[in-house]
Design a protein around this motif. Structure first.
Motif, PDB file in Angstrom:
ATOM      1  N   MET A   1      13.861  -4.226  31.729  1.00  0.00           N
ATOM      2  CA  MET A   1      13.971  -3.766  33.583  1.00  0.00           C
ATOM      3  C   MET A   1      16.585  -4.497  32.508  1.00  0.00           C
ATOM      4  SD  MET A   1      14.258  -7.359  36.105  1.00  0.00           S
ATOM      5  CE  MET A   1      12.865  -7.710  36.023  1.00  0.00           C
ATOM      6  N   ASN A   2      16.694  -3.268  33.615  1.00  0.00           N
ATOM      7  CA  ASN A   2      18.098  -3.530  32.821  1.00  0.00           C
ATOM      8  C   ASN A   2      18.967  -4.759  33.677  1.00  0.00           C
ATOM      9  OD1 ASN A   2      20.862  -2.725  33.771  1.00  0.00           O
ATOM     10  ND2 ASN A   2      20.533  -1.448  31.915  1.00  0.00           N
ATOM     11  N   ALA A   3      19.713  -5.377  32.702  1.00  0.00           N
ATOM     12  CA  ALA A   3      20.037  -6.919  33.620  1.00  0.00           C
ATOM     13  C   ALA A   3      21.037  -6.581  34.618  1.00  0.00           C
ATOM     14  CB  ALA A   3      20.739  -8.092  32.570  1.00  0.00           C
ATOM     15  N   ILE A   4      21.641  -5.248  34.270  1.00  0.00           N
ATOM     16  CA  ILE A   4      22.993  -4.906  34.996  1.00  0.00           C
ATOM     17  C   ILE A   4      22.572  -4.551  36.493  1.00  0.00           C
ATOM     18  CG2 ILE A   4      25.092  -3.442  35.367  1.00  0.00           C
ATOM     19  CD1 ILE A   4      25.923  -3.938  33.111  1.00  0.00           C
ATOM     20  N   ALA A   5      21.465  -3.220  36.109  1.00  0.00           N
ATOM     21  CA  ALA A   5      20.114  -3.117  37.534  1.00  0.00           C
ATOM     22  C   ALA A   5      20.161  -3.522  38.345  1.00  0.00           C
ATOM     23  CB  ALA A   5      19.689  -1.902  37.128  1.00  0.00           C
ATOM     24  N   TYR A   6      18.615  -5.084  37.552  1.00  0.00           N
ATOM     25  CA  TYR A   6      18.267  -5.535  38.785  1.00  0.00           C
ATOM     26  C   TYR A   6      19.472  -6.978  39.396  1.00  0.00           C
ATOM     27  CZ  TYR A   6      16.030 -10.321  40.407  1.00  0.00           C
ATOM     28  OH  TYR A   6      15.704 -10.952  40.502  1.00  0.00           O
ATOM     29  N   LEU A   7      20.752  -7.139  38.965  1.00  0.00           N
ATOM     30  CA  LEU A   7      21.740  -7.936  39.429  1.00  0.00           C
ATOM     31  C   LEU A   7      22.347  -7.013  40.299  1.00  0.00           C
ATOM     32  CD1 LEU A   7      21.864 -10.787  35.861  1.00  0.00           C
ATOM     33  CD2 LEU A   7      20.989 -11.303  38.524  1.00  0.00           C
ATOM     34  N   ALA A   8      22.571  -6.540  40.009  1.00  0.00           N
ATOM     35  CA  ALA A   8      23.691  -5.885  40.817  1.00  0.00           C
ATOM     36  C   ALA A   8      23.964  -5.868  42.478  1.00  0.00           C
ATOM     37  CB  ALA A   8      23.761  -4.210  40.869  1.00  0.00           C
ATOM     38  N   GLY A   9      25.078  -6.087  43.072  1.00  0.00           N
ATOM     39  CA  GLY A   9      24.813  -6.701  44.035  1.00  0.00           C
ATOM     40  C   GLY A   9      25.411  -8.023  44.420  1.00  0.00           C
ATOM     41  N   ARG A  10      25.124  -8.148  45.827  1.00  0.00           N
ATOM     42  CA  ARG A  10      25.286  -9.558  47.030  1.00  0.00           C
ATOM     43  C   ARG A  10      24.269 -10.554  46.751  1.00  0.00           C
ATOM     44  NH1 ARG A  10      29.473 -11.609  49.479  1.00  0.00           N
ATOM     45  NH2 ARG A  10      29.587 -12.970  51.213  1.00  0.00           N
ATOM     46  N   TRP A  11      24.391 -11.919  45.990  1.00  0.00           N
ATOM     47  CA  TRP A  11      23.067 -13.176  46.416  1.00  0.00           C
ATOM     48  C   TRP A  11      23.884 -14.009  46.622  1.00  0.00           C
ATOM     49  CZ3 TRP A  11      18.561 -12.137  43.200  1.00  0.00           C
ATOM     50  CH2 TRP A  11      18.769 -10.742  42.642  1.00  0.00           C
ATOM     51  N   THR A  12      22.972 -14.844  47.589  1.00  0.00           N
ATOM     52  CA  THR A  12      23.451 -16.510  47.339  1.00  0.00           C
ATOM     53  C   THR A  12      23.161 -17.318  45.968  1.00  0.00           C
ATOM     54  OG1 THR A  12      21.389 -16.641  48.624  1.00  0.00           O
ATOM     55  CG2 THR A  12      23.016 -15.697  49.839  1.00  0.00           C
ATOM     56  N   VAL A  13      23.459 -18.544  46.257  1.00  0.00           N
ATOM     57  CA  VAL A  13      23.980 -19.207  45.203  1.00  0.00           C
ATOM     58  C   VAL A  13      23.426 -20.821  45.353  1.00  0.00           C
ATOM     59  CG1 VAL A  13      24.608 -20.337  42.484  1.00  0.00           C
ATOM     60  CG2 VAL A  13      25.162 -17.508  43.547  1.00  0.00           C
ATOM     61  N   GLN A  14      22.130 -21.652  44.691  1.00  0.00           N
ATOM     62  CA  GLN A  14      22.329 -23.068  45.815  1.00  0.00           C
ATOM     63  C   GLN A  14      21.537 -23.496  44.278  1.00  0.00           C
ATOM     64  OE1 GLN A  14      18.757 -23.322  48.177  1.00  0.00           O
ATOM     65  NE2 GLN A  14      20.546 -23.239  49.774  1.00  0.00           N
ATOM     66  N   ARG A  15      22.782 -23.955  43.582  1.00  0.00           N
ATOM     67  CA  ARG A  15      22.812 -24.280  42.131  1.00  0.00           C
ATOM     68  C   ARG A  15      22.623 -26.346  42.389  1.00  0.00           C
ATOM     69  NH1 ARG A  15      27.408 -21.965  39.491  1.00  0.00           N
ATOM     70  NH2 ARG A  15      25.644 -20.716  38.794  1.00  0.00           N
ATOM     71  N   ARG A  16      21.968 -27.223  41.283  1.00  0.00           N
ATOM     72  CA  ARG A  16      21.414 -28.301  41.262  1.00  0.00           C
ATOM     73  C   ARG A  16      22.201 -29.069  40.058  1.00  0.00           C
ATOM     74  NH1 ARG A  16      20.282 -30.296  45.830  1.00  0.00           N
ATOM     75  NH2 ARG A  16      19.582 -29.396  47.491  1.00  0.00           N
TER      76      ARG A  16
END
Length: 129
Positions: A1-16
Motif C-alpha cells: 500500500m502506497n503511503a500517499i495513496a492511502y493517506l491522501a485526504g482529510r482526517w480527524t486527529v485525536q492524540r493523547r
C-alpha cells in the motif's frame, strides 16, 4: 500500500500525550490534510500541562519516508503490510513507534519516547473525515 495513496485526504486527529516522568496528560484534537504531493498538515487545539491553545505541524511524505517540513529526515514509512515499526533520534532522546492501519478509514500511531529530557507515551488516531 502506497503511503500517499492511502493517506491522501482529510482526517480527524485525536492524540493523547502522557509525560511518564510527571504524570501530566494532554490531548490534541484537530484535522490532518494530506495532499497528493505528500504535504501532511495538522492543525487543531493542544491541551497539555499549562498550555491550552492552537497547535500546528507540517510533515512531508517523500519517497517512502516522512520528513519534517524543512526537509530533515524523520523516518522511513511503508504501509504495504498494514503495520510499520519506526525509530527516530532527536538529540539524546529516542522515539520508537508503530503505525497500524486499522482499516480503510483509520490509522493508529503510537510513540514511546525515552531519553534524558523526555519520557513520553503518545498515541494518535486518525479517522477519515
Amino acid at each position: 500500500m502506497n503511503a500517499i495513496a492511502y493517506l491522501a485526504g482529510r482526517w480527524t486527529v485525536q492524540r493523547r500525550l502522557t509525560d511518564l516522568q510527571t504524570g501530566v496528560e494532554g490531548v490534541f484534537e484537530g484535522v490532518a490534510e494530506i495532499a497528493p504531493d505528500g504535504t501532511w498538515t495538522e492543525t487543531g487545539r493542544l491541551r497539555f500541562g499549562a498550555y491550552d491553545g492552537a497547535a500546528r505541524r507540517v510533515l512531508r511524505l517523500v519517497d517512502g519516508a516522512v520528513e519534517f517540513a524543512d526537509g530533515r529526515p524523520f523516518h522511513a514509512l511503508d504501509l504495504s503490510t498494514g503495520a510499520w515499526a519506526v525509530e527516530h533520534s532527536c538529540g539524546e532522546d529516542r522515539y520508537v513507534g508503530e503505525y497500524a492501519v486499522v482499516g480503510p478509514g483509520e490509522l493508529r500511531i503510537v510513540w514511546f519516547v525515552r531519553g534524558p529530557r523526555k519520557r513520553q507515551h503518545i498515541e494518535t488516531r486518525y479517522r477519515r473525515a
